[in-house]
Design an enzyme around this catalytic site. Structure first.
Site, mmCIF file in Angstrom:
data_model
loop_
_atom_site.group_PDB
_atom_site.id
_atom_site.type_symbol
_atom_site.label_atom_id
_atom_site.label_comp_id
_atom_site.label_asym_id
_atom_site.label_seq_id
_atom_site.Cartn_x
_atom_site.Cartn_y
_atom_site.Cartn_z
ATOM 1 N N GLU A 162 0.765 -1.145 -0.135
ATOM 2 C CA GLU A 162 -0.164 -0.020 -0.061
ATOM 3 C C GLU A 162 1.002 1.197 -0.138
ATOM 4 O O GLU A 162 0.634 2.153 -0.645
ATOM 5 C CB GLU A 162 -0.805 -0.280 1.201
ATOM 6 N N GLU A 211 7.015 3.916 11.429
ATOM 7 C CA GLU A 211 5.584 3.767 11.838
ATOM 8 C C GLU A 211 5.256 2.757 12.765
ATOM 9 O O GLU A 211 4.580 2.887 13.727
ATOM 10 C CB GLU A 211 4.689 3.374 10.502
#
Lengths: 421, 431
Positions: B68, B140
């Protein structure tokens, strides 16, 4: 956007936003009061206590039941900080009467409930129920403490506390723990009477009902509102950056370091400052995002935001502790690029397009509209989203440079991990 | 073209199928400035093992999410930037079961749609760009691992499930993503990013013919095949571990208890199962419940207390938790209340109120373009129509809810994950 703002009672204003395109109707009642250390916690505590029960529905179970019966009408208390104003009250949302089975009307009972929450709380011996006050006091103190859990929010908060220590703007939305601990029932009750009678009340409605019907419903719901003298709010001052910026570092057990930087912007060309902020770090096409994040992989997030009424710009970034010096240097380098007018051809149209798009989309959300108008009404600004959009469309590159050149570093706050590499 | 009207909720929906088999759904919204397009792929964090061209492949945890991130790279540059330059607000997310790419824009909708359809269909990865993403995703992962809400959930999933990929973090770990190469990404894209496995949803005031013509022109002609996935051996309904506890820098303890439920069927039954489970949670644990009022008044829970019923590929569970100074006391109270409710039944007036409230909430969610688009895509993949919720609410009885609670909300199905405030000697959650 079609709307009207009328004074429907002394110092009570109704902003009416007609719209048939939503599934819901939206009501809000907000007291506007100066943000100050002495009252912030009491103001934050008050709507939470009021939300515990009214004379008609004296506990949460009965309040919940009343709202469930209104097809899941939701009424929440709100405590917001807009510039140096604290705005406390309630927002209510109920499904639009068009979708209610058997033609039942929800606007009037929802407005009624809103009025009762503010003006008809359950009391004993002329005070709030002490169990409600004590329980919400605990929740407030927990909420004040819990900002520590989100390290990004914590770093941003610490920056504000350090940078704006002597200003109303440095006061937290919920006040502070020590003040919260000192609140007692009797004082809180007195304070509530004073707050309501001496503060401007802003009411908002968005939905398909006509203005007459909404005004009648609210006048009926707020008939018992005490009205005394409403003083004008104190003016908000801008401050200069210190001659040397301050650097503060603190340590916590975190995997990722949090950097928060505060700048003072003397420019009063607000549309140009908004554009400068967008170019710098205000969008996913900004210099901070593209350079500090994408090109250099120095951080997972890097963004900036601009508080117009105080002329303050802040940068927020998550970085590895070891990258502190590099990130700081790079962020300041990107700011200098904006100040020197170093941008590619697509940057300004891109930034403009982003903000104009988001302003054009504002009428697509009832909460977004209420929040916009509240922000404007609380800080004495009057532009509608369309008017601001027109101002932004006119901003020239020269004005952006000139505005950006007034941006000066005030304070840097860095939250680093314990195992610093 | 299939046009469906839903008079009870004031909606109309039109479904088309392109020549390549891609389902396209239009939800008209007159009077709104914004237009919203969502391109969904039936591929998520749990799809680690799948069959491609007759071979079963095992892929590293975090790959769907990594893919993604990289999809926005194009031969011309970066699609995220291109969309943002047009004033669109693009974004994407990967969950356990799906990946979605979407944008919101008030102008240049067709131009932006063309960009969205192109960058999602055409993969472009270089070894260099793939390697660079390791750093960003690593950060992240670091960021979410500092978040107590995330950690308490991750530990619960690992406590509930021994084998199911539900126990694996969607983003993976720094170690697992280090195995991802450009080739792995191409393979996964080739397998899953095909019309047979995707869905396009458009919400807003748009010209449908223009959208369809554009999609026919830009998208690949081949439909690809439906991919078989393996979610592991069927789990028993007993949790793998009963309790997981650790310490972080939090102001007060936070917990999440989970109850394993049988996996949900496909089709319209899945939607009914989902609504039923959510209603049961609301009746037992919602903020109108007697349990909530009592625990709140006793200071054992606060506004953070919440519950939900979640359906994932091959598994389902009820999750309930929040901040509490004594999580185990809350957990015991929940178990006791479940028993009491089964014994005493549900008050009729209370039941009717809960139905009304949930109907109202479901209707309100139709204000959100994103909520509409995601639910249409999920319904498309699972074979149900989310807009049929009024009929589903009509069909649910008190006995249905009592049965659900009696069968599932019991100690034998339960695991508890707790995070305590840090004191020097305790084991850290990130060790």
């Amino acid at each position: 956007m079609e709307y009207t703002r009328r004074e429907i009672m002394q110092d009570v204003f109704l902003t009416y936003l007609p719209a048939k395109k939503f599934k819901t109707s939206y009501l809000s009642a907000q007291f506007i009061t100066p943000l100050c250390a002495e009252t912030a916690s009491a103001n934050a505590l008050l709507p939470a206590v009021l939300h515990r029960g009214t004379v008609r529905c004296p506990d949460m179970e009965q309040l919940s039941a009343a709202m469930d019966r209104l097809y899941g009408a939701q009424i929440d208390y709100t405590v917001r900080k807009k510039g140096e104003r604290q705005c406390v009250g309630f927002v209510a949302s109920a499904i639009d009467d068009a979708f209610v089975p058997r033609g039942e009307r929800l606007l009037e009972p929802t407005a009624q409930l809103l009025g009762e929450l503010l003006l008809d709380p359950v009391t004993r011996g002329g005070r709030f129920l002490s169990e409600y006050v004590e329980s919400e006091k605990t929740n407030l103190i927990d909420a004040i403490r819990s900002v520590r859990n989100d390290k990004r929010d914590w770093a941003d908060l610490r920056l504000m506390q350090e940078m704006c220590a002597g200003e109303a703007y440095g006061v937290r939305r919920l006040g502070d723990e020590d003040s919260a601990k000192k609140i007692n029932n009797r004082k809180l009750y007195q304070h509530s009477q004073e707050l309501m009678s001496s503060s401007r009340l802003e009411l908002y409605y968005c939905g398909s009902a006509d203005e007459r019907r909404v005004t009648d419903a609210l006048l009926h719901a707020f008939a018992a509102l005490p009205r005394g003298v409403v003083e004008p709010l104190p003016e908000m001052r801008l401050y200069d950056a210190p001659s040397q910026p301050r650097f503060i570092t603190e340590t916590m057990d975190v995997t990722q370091g949090k950097l928060a930087m505060g700048f003072r912007c003397a420019s009063r060309d607000v549309p140009a400052m908004i554009m400068a902020n967008l170019l710098f770090g205000g969008s996913s096409n900004s210099k901070l995002f593209l350079n500090v994040r994408e090109k250099l992989s120095l951080c997972y997030y890097a963004s900036s935001s601009y508080a117009r009424s105080k002329g303050i710009l802040t940068v927020s970034s998550g970085i590895e502790t070891k990258d502190y010096d590099r990130a700081l240097e790079e962020i300041l380098r990107q700011l200098r690029a904006v100040q020197e007018g170093e941008w590619e051809d697509w940057e300004i149209p891109g930034a403009r397009s982003t903000i104009l798009s988001s302003l054009a989309a504002l009428p697509d959300g009832q909460g977004a509209m209420e929040n916009w108008f509240l922000g404007q009404n609380a800080t004495g600004q009057t532009e509608t989203p369309e008017e601001l959009a027109a101002q932004l469309a006119e901003v020239t590159p020269q004005r952006i440079r000139a505005a950006a050149q007034t941006i000066e570093l005030d304070t840097v706050y860095f939250l680093k991990g314990k195992e610093a590499e | 073209m299939e046009k469906i009207k839903y008079p009870r909720i004031g909606e109309t929906v039109r479904w088309h199928k392109l020549k390549n088999g891609l389902p396209v759904c239009f939800v008209p919204r007159k009077g709104f400035a914004r237009k919203y397009a969502l391109f969904a792929i039936r591929y998520g964090g749990m799809d680690l093992r799948f069959e491609l061209d007759g071979q079963w492949l095992d892929t590293p945890a975090g790959i769907a999410h990594y893919l993604e991130h990289k999809m926005f790279d194009t031969a011309e540059g970066n699609a995220l930037q291109e969309l943002a330059q047009n004033g669109a607000e693009p974004n994407a997310f990967t969950s356990n079961a799906i990946t979605v790419y979407y944008f919101d824009s008030t102008e240049k909708f067709l131009e932006n749609l063309k960009i969205l359809l192109s960058f999602v269909s055409v993969p472009y990865f270089t070894d260099e760009s793939v390697a660079k993403e390791q750093g960003i995703i690593g950060q992240e992962i670091g960021m979410i691992e500092d978040n107590p809400e995330w950690v308490v959930y991750k530990h619960l999933m690992q406590a509930l499930y021994e084998k199911s990929p539900a126990r694996v973090s969607v983003a993976g770990s720094v170690e697992s993503i280090s195995h991802i190469t450009a080739q792995t990404l191409y393979d996964c894209h080739k397998a899953f990013y095909v019309p047979a496995n995707m869905c396009l949803v458009i919400v807003g005031d748009v010209d449908e013919q223009q959208v369809l013509s554009l999609a026919e022109e830009v998208l690949p002609k081949e439909s690809g095949s439906v991919i078989a996935r393996d979610y592991g051996e069927e789990e028993t309904l007993a949790p793998h571990e009963k309790e997981v506890r650790c310490a972080m820098e939090v102001a007060m303890p936070t917990f999440l208890a989970g109850f394993k439920c049988p996996p949900a069927p496909e089709g319209q039954e899945r939607m009914r199962n989902n609504i039923l489970g959510e209603l049961a949670c609301d009746v037992l644990l919602g903020d109108s419940s007697p349990l909530f009022a009592r625990l709140y008044a006793e200071g054992l829970i606060n506004g953070s207390f919440d519950s939900s019923y979640d359906l994932l590929p091959g598994v389902a569970y009820v999750g309930v938790g929040g901040d509490s100074k004594d999580p185990m006391q809350v957990v015991q109270a929940i178990l006791d209340e479940a028993q009491r409710l089964v014994r005493d039944g549900i008050d009729e007036d209370y039941f009717q109120r809960i139905l009304r409230a949930n109907f109202g909430t479901a209707l309100k969610s139709l204000n959100s373009f994103e909520a509409i688009a995601v639910s249409m895509a999920e319904g498309c993949f699972a074979g149900y129509d989310p807009y049929r919720f009024p009929e589903v609410y009509d069909s649910i009885t008190k006995q249905d809810l009592v049965d659900f609670i009696r069968d599932n909300m019991v100690a034998e199905r339960m695991a508890v994950s707790i995070i305590d405030p840090k004191e020097e000697e305790q084991n850290a959650c990130n060790d």
